[in-house]
Scaffold this motif. Structure first.
Motif, PDB file in Angstrom:
ATOM      1  N   GLN A   1       1.998   1.836  -3.490  1.00 40.96           N
ATOM      2  CA  GLN A   1       0.914   2.319  -4.347  1.00 40.96           C
ATOM      3  C   GLN A   1       0.669   3.811  -4.136  1.00 40.96           C
ATOM      4  OE1 GLN A   1      -2.340  -0.224  -3.233  1.00 40.96           O
ATOM      5  NE2 GLN A   1      -1.604  -1.977  -4.414  1.00 40.96           N
ATOM      6  N   VAL A   2       0.625   4.233  -2.894  1.00 42.92           N
ATOM      7  CA  VAL A   2       0.394   5.648  -2.598  1.00 42.92           C
ATOM      8  C   VAL A   2       1.584   6.492  -3.087  1.00 42.92           C
ATOM      9  CG1 VAL A   2       0.047   7.346  -0.763  1.00 42.92           C
ATOM     10  CG2 VAL A   2      -1.105   5.141  -0.656  1.00 42.92           C
ATOM     11  N   TYR A   3       2.789   5.987  -2.861  1.00 43.06           N
ATOM     12  CA  TYR A   3       3.976   6.700  -3.325  1.00 43.06           C
ATOM     13  C   TYR A   3       3.923   6.883  -4.835  1.00 43.06           C
ATOM     14  CZ  TYR A   3       8.892   7.734  -4.272  1.00 43.06           C
ATOM     15  OH  TYR A   3      10.055   8.330  -4.706  1.00 43.06           O
ATOM     16  N   ASP A   4       3.643   5.818  -5.563  1.00 43.53           N
ATOM     17  CA  ASP A   4       3.603   5.902  -7.028  1.00 43.53           C
ATOM     18  C   ASP A   4       2.514   6.857  -7.510  1.00 43.53           C
ATOM     19  OD1 ASP A   4       5.678   4.115  -7.204  1.00 43.53           O
ATOM     20  OD2 ASP A   4       4.414   2.377  -7.643  1.00 43.53           O
ATOM     21  N   ALA A   5       1.392   6.879  -6.804  1.00 48.27           N
ATOM     22  CA  ALA A   5       0.266   7.715  -7.239  1.00 48.27           C
ATOM     23  C   ALA A   5       0.483   9.185  -6.928  1.00 48.27           C
ATOM     24  CB  ALA A   5      -1.020   7.223  -6.574  1.00 48.27           C
ATOM     25  N   LEU A   6       1.143   9.503  -5.797  1.00 49.53           N
ATOM     26  CA  LEU A   6       1.185  10.880  -5.338  1.00 49.53           C
ATOM     27  C   LEU A   6       2.569  11.530  -5.391  1.00 49.53           C
ATOM     28  CD1 LEU A   6      -1.154  10.692  -2.211  1.00 49.53           C
ATOM     29  CD2 LEU A   6      -1.737  11.321  -4.567  1.00 49.53           C
TER      30      LEU A   6
ATOM     31  N   ARG B   1       5.745   9.938  -7.015  1.00 47.05           N
ATOM     32  CA  ARG B   1       6.683   9.609  -8.087  1.00 47.05           C
ATOM     33  C   ARG B   1       6.567  10.643  -9.206  1.00 47.05           C
ATOM     34  NH1 ARG B   1       9.593   5.280  -9.313  1.00 47.05           N
ATOM     35  NH2 ARG B   1       8.519   3.970  -7.785  1.00 47.05           N
TER      36      ARG B   1
ATOM     37  N   ARG C   1       0.831  -1.209   0.000  1.00 43.08           N
ATOM     38  CA  ARG C   1       0.000   0.000   0.000  1.00 43.08           C
ATOM     39  C   ARG C   1       0.863   1.255   0.000  1.00 43.08           C
ATOM     40  NH1 ARG C   1      -3.708  -0.051   4.945  1.00 43.08           N
ATOM     41  NH2 ARG C   1      -4.140   2.042   4.136  1.00 43.08           N
TER      42      ARG C   1
END
Length: 493
Positions: free
Chosen positions: A485-490, A492, A482
């Motif tokens: 996922q949050v890192y990639d969405a917000l 990266r 998770r």
């Protein structure tokens, strides 16, 4: 300073003695150590300080303030007349990636930019467009990032052109301090490596990066290994230093590994101070070098492989000062993990390894009406542990010999219970290095390797080893997924 089993009375200390000083993010510390590496009781001193920060990414400190702090430390630790001339060396480490512009007389033209100053983010983006960042990293061991000199110098040329035009030297904080004290800016190899400009194989400054930054090699002091101290004359106010050699300034990361006993590729050091890192000392350059890590040349035959984390103690301290925590934080950290714990990406001052998003900021998710302060505190600590795990994942192919993790630093000493969370997230045993001032001790040991190579060193001081709990493996694997996922969405780019 309180009594410690690791300390030694001056009358029982083994010669030669050394003074080791450590300029960290929250204080300047220093003390006398004997030839075995033990601190001499009563001859230690600390002067607290803080960076000046601002919402635009400013993170600076006054280099003259730090010089005055060093002078206070030397006054305090050399005042005992029984020292005579037993002190054979003076060694200094500072937080890494510092930058001070100086004129021809060595006077400062700027404050000291710290590793956390991120105002050059536009220059980072421009250089990443102009340069082959993978090729740069393979040569220098460093990415194009706000904590390194090339983008900072590019930004300063645009923001303060008159200052840059008057600049004849770009020094680290430690170089500035030593120039003020003894007239010579003794730049250690590791200090120059942390500029991001030093070729990790040849030990020469990188021509492409110098040109991109608009500077020339003569703006920098030549790198010196610790085996090359100077016989500089100490000021008369410190007669105990009359015969001491002065060692080139080293970075705190290098010293921290040595002080924690992580001196070969089998031990991974976890530094847990205001900022943090995972690091392994290698013989020669790392090959392969993962793109998310750095590999600094710290001596002619040694490199330091790892990744740094801006916000460790800083994130924990923020939570402690901002939240109305319960009376027993240790119980919060030793409790079983919970799905109700908020997911926290603790990037208060940007990310270094492994993603190098310099302008990243913290993300807090999964908060409900039932979330209390202790749950959020647990989320911050878990988030810090997961930032270490992201670095550890990158390290595995380049440092396959790692057998143990040695954790040291303020956060670990103040909240050792957090090491269970770290062990669970890393899925590795983590040993608590209980010796305080491990970085300062490492600086002393580096000097003693030159001054007293045949003297047996005092053993490392360690406490509990925290084993990962198999019953929590699936929980943290899901939390890490998770987090990603949050890192990639917000975050990266």
């Amino acid at each position: 300073m309180g009594r410690s089993a690791d300390d030694v009375d001056l009358d029982d200390a083994l010669d030669p003695l050394v003074v080791a000083m450590d300029v960290g993010s929250t204080a300047t510390r220093g003390g006398v150590h004997d030839a075995s590496g033990r601190p001499v009781r009563g001859l230690q001193h600390k002067v607290p300080h803080a960076f000046t920060v601002a919402p635009d990414g400013t993170s600076v400190i006054d280099p003259d303030q730090v010089t005055a702090e060093i002078e206070q430390v030397l006054d305090a630790v050399t005042a005992d007349r029984r020292l005579g001339t037993r002190i054979a060396g003076v060694a200094l480490d500072t937080f890494a990636a510092s930058l001070v512009a100086v004129d021809a007389a060595g006077r400062p033209l700027t404050p000291c930019l710290t590793y956390a100053d991120s105002r050059c983010s536009t220059a980072v983006a421009a250089l990443r467009e102009e340069l082959d960042e993978h090729a740069v990293q393979q040569r220098t061991g460093t990415r194009v990032h706000a904590s390194y000199h090339a983008p900072r110098l590019r930004w300063l040329a645009e923001a303060e052109p008159r200052t840059v035009a008057a600049t004849t030297g770009w020094w680290s904080l430690g170089e500035y301090v030593l120039h003020r004290l003894v007239g010579v800016p003794l730049a250690g190899t590791s200090t120059v490596a942390w500029t991001g400009l030093l070729d990790r194989r040849t030990g020469e400054l990188d021509g492409e990066l110098l040109a991109a930054a608009g500077v020339t090699p003569d703006h920098f002091a030549p790198p010196r290994d610790m085996t090359d101290p100077a016989a500089a004359a100490a000021p008369a106010r410190w007669p105990a230093l009359a015969r001491a050699l002065w060692f080139p300034v080293v970075t705190d990361g290098y010293a921290s590994n040595v002080g924690a006993g992580a001196t070969d590729p089998t031990v991974l050091a976890a530094s847990t101070a205001t900022s943090g890192a995972l690091r392994a000392l290698l013989d020669g350059p790392a090959d392969p070098l993962p793109f998310g890590l750095w590999n600094y040349r710290v001596a002619k035959d040694r490199t330091l492989l790892g990744g740094a984390i801006n916000d460790v103690g800083r994130a924990v301290s923020w939570a402690q000062s901002t939240l109305r925590l319960g009376p027993d934080p240790a119980a919060v950290l030793t409790a079983a993990p919970s799905d109700a714990t908020p997911l926290v990406l603790p990037y208060l001052t940007g990310e270094r390894a492994p993603g190098w998003v310099g302008d990243a900021r913290a993300v807090i998710g999964g908060v409900s009406v039932a979330t209390d302060a202790d749950a959020l505190f647990r989320g911050v600590v878990e988030g810090v542990a997961m930032t270490y795990a992201r670095v550890a994942d990158e390290l595995r192919p380049a440092a396959p010999q790692v057998e143990q993790v040695a954790a040291s630093g303020r956060v670990t000493n103040d909240q050792p219970e957090w090491l269970q969370v770290l062990a669970d997230v890393l899925a590795r045993p983590v040993t608590h290095v209980t010796r305080r001032r491990a970085t300062q001790r490492g600086t002393a040991l580096l000097a003693l390797d030159v001054l007293a190579p045949d003297v047996l060193r005092a053993p490392d001081a360690t406490g509990a080893t925290y084993e990962p709990r198999p019953e929590h493996a699936d929980h943290y694997a899901e939390r890490r997924a998770r987090f990603a996922q949050v890192y990639d969405a917000l975050l990266r780019p």
